[in-house]
Write a protein that holds these residues in place. Sequence first.
Motif, PDB file in Angstrom:
ATOM      1  N   LEU A  30      14.959   5.818  -7.214  1.00 37.58           N
ATOM      2  CA  LEU A  30      15.499   5.020  -8.315  1.00 37.58           C
ATOM      3  C   LEU A  30      16.923   4.546  -8.112  1.00 37.58           C
ATOM      4  CD1 LEU A  30      14.070   7.294 -11.149  1.00 37.58           C
ATOM      5  CD2 LEU A  30      13.254   5.025 -10.527  1.00 37.58           C
ATOM      6  N   GLN A  31      17.577   5.008  -7.067  1.00 37.85           N
ATOM      7  CA  GLN A  31      18.966   4.603  -6.833  1.00 37.85           C
ATOM      8  C   GLN A  31      19.085   3.811  -5.538  1.00 37.85           C
ATOM      9  OE1 GLN A  31      21.330   5.177  -9.142  1.00 37.85           O
ATOM     10  NE2 GLN A  31      19.816   6.252 -10.402  1.00 37.85           N
ATOM     11  N   GLY A  32      20.121   2.978  -5.453  1.00 37.45           N
ATOM     12  CA  GLY A  32      20.427   2.257  -4.219  1.00 37.45           C
ATOM     13  C   GLY A  32      19.276   1.427  -3.713  1.00 37.45           C
ATOM     14  N   GLU A  33      18.872   1.721  -2.489  1.00 39.08           N
ATOM     15  CA  GLU A  33      17.788   0.975  -1.847  1.00 39.08           C
ATOM     16  C   GLU A  33      16.433   1.654  -2.025  1.00 39.08           C
ATOM     17  OE1 GLU A  33      17.941  -2.077  -0.284  1.00 39.08           O
ATOM     18  OE2 GLU A  33      19.895  -2.053  -1.258  1.00 39.08           O
ATOM     19  N   GLY A  34      16.340   2.565  -2.987  1.00 38.84           N
ATOM     20  CA  GLY A  34      15.060   3.213  -3.250  1.00 38.84           C
ATOM     21  C   GLY A  34      13.995   2.197  -3.606  1.00 38.84           C
ATOM     22  N   PRO A  35      12.737   2.472  -3.274  1.00 36.52           N
ATOM     23  CA  PRO A  35      11.674   1.471  -3.470  1.00 36.52           C
ATOM     24  C   PRO A  35      11.506   1.039  -4.928  1.00 36.52           C
ATOM     25  CG  PRO A  35      10.754   3.633  -2.943  1.00 36.52           C
ATOM     26  CD  PRO A  35      12.218   3.715  -2.688  1.00 36.52           C
ATOM     27  N   LEU A  36      11.600   1.961  -5.857  1.00 37.06           N
ATOM     28  CA  LEU A  36      11.452   1.585  -7.262  1.00 37.06           C
ATOM     29  C   LEU A  36      12.673   0.830  -7.759  1.00 37.06           C
ATOM     30  CD1 LEU A  36       9.737   4.774  -8.764  1.00 37.06           C
ATOM     31  CD2 LEU A  36       8.713   2.754  -7.710  1.00 37.06           C
ATOM     32  N   ALA A  37      13.849   1.198  -7.258  1.00 38.35           N
ATOM     33  CA  ALA A  37      15.062   0.469  -7.636  1.00 38.35           C
ATOM     34  C   ALA A  37      14.984  -0.984  -7.198  1.00 38.35           C
ATOM     35  CB  ALA A  37      16.288   1.148  -7.023  1.00 38.35           C
ATOM     36  N   ARG A  38      14.457  -1.224  -6.013  1.00 40.39           N
ATOM     37  CA  ARG A  38      14.330  -2.601  -5.515  1.00 40.39           C
ATOM     38  C   ARG A  38      13.337  -3.394  -6.359  1.00 40.39           C
ATOM     39  NH1 ARG A  38      13.963  -0.020  -0.447  1.00 40.39           N
ATOM     40  NH2 ARG A  38      11.773  -0.633  -0.296  1.00 40.39           N
ATOM     41  N   MET A  39      12.224  -2.765  -6.739  1.00 41.49           N
ATOM     42  CA  MET A  39      11.240  -3.467  -7.571  1.00 41.49           C
ATOM     43  C   MET A  39      11.826  -3.842  -8.923  1.00 41.49           C
ATOM     44  SD  MET A  39       7.668  -1.392  -6.913  1.00 41.49           S
ATOM     45  CE  MET A  39       7.038  -1.117  -5.263  1.00 41.49           C
ATOM     46  N   VAL A  40      12.569  -2.921  -9.513  1.00 42.84           N
ATOM     47  CA  VAL A  40      13.170  -3.195 -10.828  1.00 42.84           C
ATOM     48  C   VAL A  40      14.200  -4.311 -10.712  1.00 42.84           C
ATOM     49  CG1 VAL A  40      14.652  -2.233 -12.624  1.00 42.84           C
ATOM     50  CG2 VAL A  40      12.725  -0.902 -11.754  1.00 42.84           C
ATOM     51  N   GLN A  41      14.993  -4.278  -9.666  1.00 47.10           N
ATOM     52  CA  GLN A  41      16.011  -5.308  -9.490  1.00 47.10           C
ATOM     53  C   GLN A  41      15.371  -6.683  -9.321  1.00 47.10           C
ATOM     54  OE1 GLN A  41      18.615  -4.629  -6.161  1.00 47.10           O
ATOM     55  NE2 GLN A  41      20.149  -6.077  -6.875  1.00 47.10           N
ATOM     56  N   ALA A  42      14.241  -6.731  -8.622  1.00 44.52           N
ATOM     57  CA  ALA A  42      13.550  -8.007  -8.402  1.00 44.52           C
ATOM     58  C   ALA A  42      12.645  -8.377  -9.574  1.00 44.52           C
ATOM     59  CB  ALA A  42      12.739  -7.940  -7.115  1.00 44.52           C
ATOM     60  N   LYS A  43      12.503  -7.471 -10.554  1.00 46.04           N
ATOM     61  CA  LYS A  43      11.601  -7.688 -11.691  1.00 46.04           C
ATOM     62  C   LYS A  43      10.180  -7.969 -11.205  1.00 46.04           C
ATOM     63  CE  LYS A  43      14.661  -7.392 -15.056  1.00 46.04           C
ATOM     64  NZ  LYS A  43      14.603  -6.347 -16.103  1.00 46.04           N
ATOM     65  N   LYS A  44       9.803  -7.318 -10.131  1.00 43.10           N
ATOM     66  CA  LYS A  44       8.486  -7.538  -9.541  1.00 43.10           C
ATOM     67  C   LYS A  44       7.905  -6.179  -9.186  1.00 43.10           C
ATOM     68  CE  LYS A  44       6.031 -10.314  -6.107  1.00 43.10           C
ATOM     69  NZ  LYS A  44       6.173 -11.264  -4.982  1.00 43.10           N
ATOM     70  N   LEU A  45       7.022  -5.689 -10.044  1.00 35.09           N
ATOM     71  CA  LEU A  45       6.448  -4.361  -9.871  1.00 35.09           C
ATOM     72  C   LEU A  45       5.051  -4.463  -9.273  1.00 35.09           C
ATOM     73  CD1 LEU A  45       7.056  -1.345 -10.476  1.00 35.09           C
ATOM     74  CD2 LEU A  45       5.839  -1.657 -12.639  1.00 35.09           C
TER      75      LEU A  45
END
Length: 445
Positions: free
Chosen positions: A45-60
């Motif tokens: 959930l932090q930094g370059e974590g996979p879920l953090a990247r999905m949330v940042q891109a709004k693409k789950l």
Amino acid sequence: MAKRDAVGGTGESLFAAAGMEAAGPLADRLRPKTLADVIGQDHLLQGEGPLARMVQAKKLSSLILWGPPGTGKTSIARLLADATGLEFAPLSAVFSGVADLRKVFEAARERRALGQRTLLFVDEIHRFNRAQQDGFLPYVEDGTVVLVGATTENPSFALNSALLSRASVVVLHRLDDEAQEKLLSRAEAIERPLPLTPEARAALRAMADGDGRYLLNMAEQIYTLPPETEPLDSARLAETLQKRAPIYDKSQDEHYNLISALHKSLRGSDVDAALYWMARMLVGGEDPLYIVRRLVRFAAEDIGMADPNALLQALAAKDMYDFLGSPEGELGLVQAVIYLGTAPKSNAAYKAEKGAKRAAREHGSLAPPMHILNAPTKMMKELGYSAGYAYDHDAADGFSGQNYFPDGMDRQHFYRPVERGFERDIIKRLDYWQKLRSRRQDEED
């Protein structure tokens, strides 16, 4: 905006304190309100974590959340829906069937027609059978739902390959000591300091075994004590709480993880680590005979002829346990682990087995050379059976040097002992016989 969970999940354990109502169970009041409040899963959930990247891109994309109990699988799924603007539709595989799935998919299709996407959260997804799991595929493929499944089981074994190919597996970690302490501090912020000595506080975290929900449930039991209660030491804490055994399921993933840890600790000659992993299994209720079967295998696979007594020690542990049972017989397993862990190691026998089987497959059904075949009948003698056989005991040095491999097959060397333990002596014997064999060959030439 996501709705509050309607069908209960099993992972609501990582929580935020600020602004929550005082009523309800402690674990419920401390549920995280944002992904930033989640404890112990920074790698996702932090930094370059996979879920953090999905949330940042709004693409789950569809996910399988794999982790032990009480690590926040349900909370994370609910907060992912919030963060990406998806409708949160929870479902428990324990309480749901085909009719429930149809209703969920129909509702998701209707929402999609109105421009609203759905995050379908399936708790304990591994409990759906293969056919039910296949039922998700068309709705995941056409985008009707974003599937987020939660499981405590290894997805490689619990889920079918078609479903796994359409979802990313993310691994949640058990809560470490630091994360559990942070969770306790959040509880104290809305309640009061826990009446525990430092040693008892550490014991409480150890009892939780990385399960945040269980940690909060135990804290809630402690809060039922009168406020003026003197700080509990470890002994009084154990009396106050019903301590559970460490998480261990004899028929599931942990069963194989711990036996692997025991085996590799023995291979690495780390006796103390091996004793620890064996104790973990015994405390968790493992059948001691399952452990001793692995010790017997280890003695042959990883020690072999470097110390032939290792196999005898492992078998003696089995006999002792058969004779005495638990708990007295378990000391035999302890002795075997100590012996095997401290013995010289060699996998030469294991490699010899692999090499011999490989050669057997590659060379097919080659017949033994005629000179080493028995000739019990006159016809067989006339056909050449046993002709030219040299009886080794008749040789001056007790060694004939004849060839025993099939005709047309070069001599192979499957067994290659190592310079450790008893195999050092075996190397000398093999070298001696090879010299005699070469000498006999030179004499024949």
